[in-house]
Design a protein around this motif. Structure first.
Motif, short mmCIF file in Angstrom:
data_model
loop_
_atom_site.label_atom_id
_atom_site.label_comp_id
_atom_site.label_asym_id
_atom_site.label_seq_id
_atom_site.Cartn_x
_atom_site.Cartn_y
_atom_site.Cartn_z
N GLY A 45 17.18 -9.23 8.18
CA GLY A 45 16.38 -8.08 8.58
C GLY A 45 14.91 -8.18 8.22
N THR A 46 14.51 -9.26 7.57
CA THR A 46 13.12 -9.45 7.22
C THR A 46 12.33 -9.83 8.46
OG1 THR A 46 13.69 -10.15 4.99
CG2 THR A 46 11.52 -10.79 5.80
N LYS A 47 11.17 -9.18 8.63
CA LYS A 47 10.28 -9.51 9.74
C LYS A 47 8.86 -9.52 9.20
CE LYS A 47 13.11 -7.18 13.19
NZ LYS A 47 13.18 -6.10 14.17
N THR A 48 8.05 -10.44 9.68
CA THR A 48 6.65 -10.47 9.34
C THR A 48 5.86 -11.02 10.51
OG1 THR A 48 5.00 -11.26 7.75
CG2 THR A 48 6.84 -12.73 8.21
N GLU A 60 -23.80 -16.64 7.37
CA GLU A 60 -23.62 -16.66 5.93
C GLU A 60 -22.49 -15.73 5.48
OE1 GLU A 60 -26.22 -15.35 2.11
OE2 GLU A 60 -27.22 -16.65 3.57
N ASN A 61 -22.30 -14.65 6.20
CA ASN A 61 -21.24 -13.69 5.86
C ASN A 61 -19.97 -13.89 6.69
OD1 ASN A 61 -22.44 -12.80 8.22
ND2 ASN A 61 -22.30 -10.64 7.71
N GLU A 62 -19.72 -15.14 7.10
CA GLU A 62 -18.49 -15.46 7.83
C GLU A 62 -17.29 -15.05 6.99
OE1 GLU A 62 -17.75 -19.32 10.14
OE2 GLU A 62 -16.82 -19.69 8.20
N ALA A 63 -16.31 -14.44 7.64
CA ALA A 63 -15.12 -13.98 6.92
C ALA A 63 -13.93 -14.02 7.87
CB ALA A 63 -15.34 -12.57 6.40
N ILE A 64 -12.77 -13.76 7.33
CA ILE A 64 -11.57 -13.68 8.16
C ILE A 64 -11.04 -12.25 8.08
CG2 ILE A 64 -10.02 -14.43 6.32
CD1 ILE A 64 -8.41 -15.88 8.53
N ALA A 65 -10.64 -11.73 9.22
CA ALA A 65 -10.03 -10.40 9.30
C ALA A 65 -8.59 -10.58 9.77
CB ALA A 65 -10.79 -9.52 10.28
N VAL A 66 -7.67 -9.95 9.07
CA VAL A 66 -6.24 -10.11 9.36
C VAL A 66 -5.62 -8.74 9.59
CG1 VAL A 66 -4.04 -10.98 8.50
CG2 VAL A 66 -6.16 -12.17 7.90
N LYS A 67 -4.76 -8.66 10.58
CA LYS A 67 -3.99 -7.45 10.86
C LYS A 67 -2.54 -7.89 10.98
CE LYS A 67 -3.56 -3.65 14.11
NZ LYS A 67 -4.08 -3.03 15.34
N GLY A 68 -1.64 -7.21 10.29
CA GLY A 68 -0.25 -7.62 10.36
C GLY A 68 0.70 -6.59 9.81
N SER A 69 1.95 -7.00 9.68
CA SER A 69 2.98 -6.13 9.13
C SER A 69 4.12 -6.98 8.60
CB SER A 69 3.50 -5.16 10.19
OG SER A 69 4.20 -5.86 11.19
N PHE A 70 4.88 -6.38 7.71
CA PHE A 70 6.12 -7.00 7.26
C PHE A 70 7.13 -5.90 6.97
CE2 PHE A 70 3.47 -6.62 3.48
CZ PHE A 70 4.31 -6.05 2.54
N VAL A 82 5.53 -2.31 6.03
CA VAL A 82 4.13 -2.18 5.63
C VAL A 82 3.28 -2.74 6.75
CG1 VAL A 82 2.36 -2.91 3.98
CG2 VAL A 82 4.68 -2.39 3.18
N ASN A 83 2.36 -1.95 7.23
CA ASN A 83 1.35 -2.40 8.19
C ASN A 83 0.05 -2.54 7.39
OD1 ASN A 83 2.96 -2.17 10.65
ND2 ASN A 83 2.91 0.01 10.19
N TYR A 84 -0.72 -3.56 7.68
CA TYR A 84 -1.92 -3.76 6.88
C TYR A 84 -3.07 -4.34 7.69
CZ TYR A 84 -0.44 -8.64 6.79
OH TYR A 84 -0.04 -9.90 7.16
N ILE A 85 -4.24 -4.14 7.15
CA ILE A 85 -5.47 -4.78 7.61
C ILE A 85 -6.10 -5.37 6.36
CG2 ILE A 85 -7.79 -4.41 8.55
CD1 ILE A 85 -6.62 -2.05 10.14
N PRO A 93 -3.10 -1.50 3.00
CA PRO A 93 -1.71 -1.34 3.43
C PRO A 93 -1.38 0.12 3.77
CG PRO A 93 -1.79 -1.41 1.06
CD PRO A 93 -3.21 -1.61 1.55
N GLN A 94 -0.44 0.30 4.69
CA GLN A 94 0.07 1.61 5.03
C GLN A 94 1.57 1.51 5.21
OE1 GLN A 94 -2.00 2.79 8.59
NE2 GLN A 94 -3.67 3.70 7.43
N GLY A 95 2.29 2.47 4.69
CA GLY A 95 3.74 2.51 4.84
C GLY A 95 4.24 3.87 4.40
N ALA A 96 5.32 4.31 5.01
CA ALA A 96 5.88 5.63 4.70
C ALA A 96 6.27 5.74 3.22
CB ALA A 96 7.08 5.91 5.58
N HIS A 97 6.60 4.63 2.59
CA HIS A 97 7.05 4.63 1.20
C HIS A 97 5.91 4.41 0.20
CE1 HIS A 97 6.78 0.48 2.42
NE2 HIS A 97 6.76 0.14 1.16
N LEU A 98 4.71 4.16 0.68
CA LEU A 98 3.57 3.90 -0.19
C LEU A 98 2.82 5.19 -0.52
CD1 LEU A 98 2.13 0.67 1.46
CD2 LEU A 98 3.60 0.84 -0.56
N PRO A 99 2.37 5.34 -1.76
CA PRO A 99 1.60 6.53 -2.11
C PRO A 99 0.23 6.51 -1.40
CG PRO A 99 1.60 4.98 -3.94
CD PRO A 99 2.53 4.43 -2.90
#
Length: 104
Positions: A45-48, A60-70, A82-85, A93-99
């Motif tokens: 049942g694990t998904k990512t 100079e301010n090159e960076a990486i932006a990541v959007k995902g979930s697990f 958990v959905n995250y940016i 992170p965002q999730g129904a179980h997270l404060p």
């Protein structure tokens, strides 16, 4: 920067590494010079999944932006997602179980 992208993708896959009795049902990935995406699903049942891209390439301010979930099924039988940016503003992170922090 390519190393960082590959490292992030491999690190995420390593965190989701299945135990001996868990089967990988789906594993997709694509790593390029300016971005990546991957998805993994296992029989327990694990998904990512995540996708990332360079912001401000070559600057100079090159960076990486990541959007995902697990998501995973915990010992209590509940599936937690958990959905995250992760970007220049940090890991969000965002999730129904997270404060949630109170409004200031």
């Amino acid at each position: 920067m390519k190393f960082l992208i590959a490292f992030v993708a491999l690190f995420a896959l390593a965190l989701a590494a299945p135990s001996a009795d868990v089967q990988v049902l789906r594993s997709d990935s694509d790593v390029g010079p300016e971005g990546f995406n991957y998805a993994l699903e296992t029989s327990d049942g694990t998904k990512t999944q995540a996708e990332g891209h360079l912001t401000n390439p070559g600057a100079e301010n090159e960076a990486i932006a990541v959007k995902g979930s697990f998501s995973f099924v915990a010992d209590d039988g509940q599936t937690y997602t958990v959905n995250y940016i992760a970007d220049e503003n940090g890991f969000q992170p965002q999730g129904a179980h997270l404060p949630v922090a109170p409004l200031a």
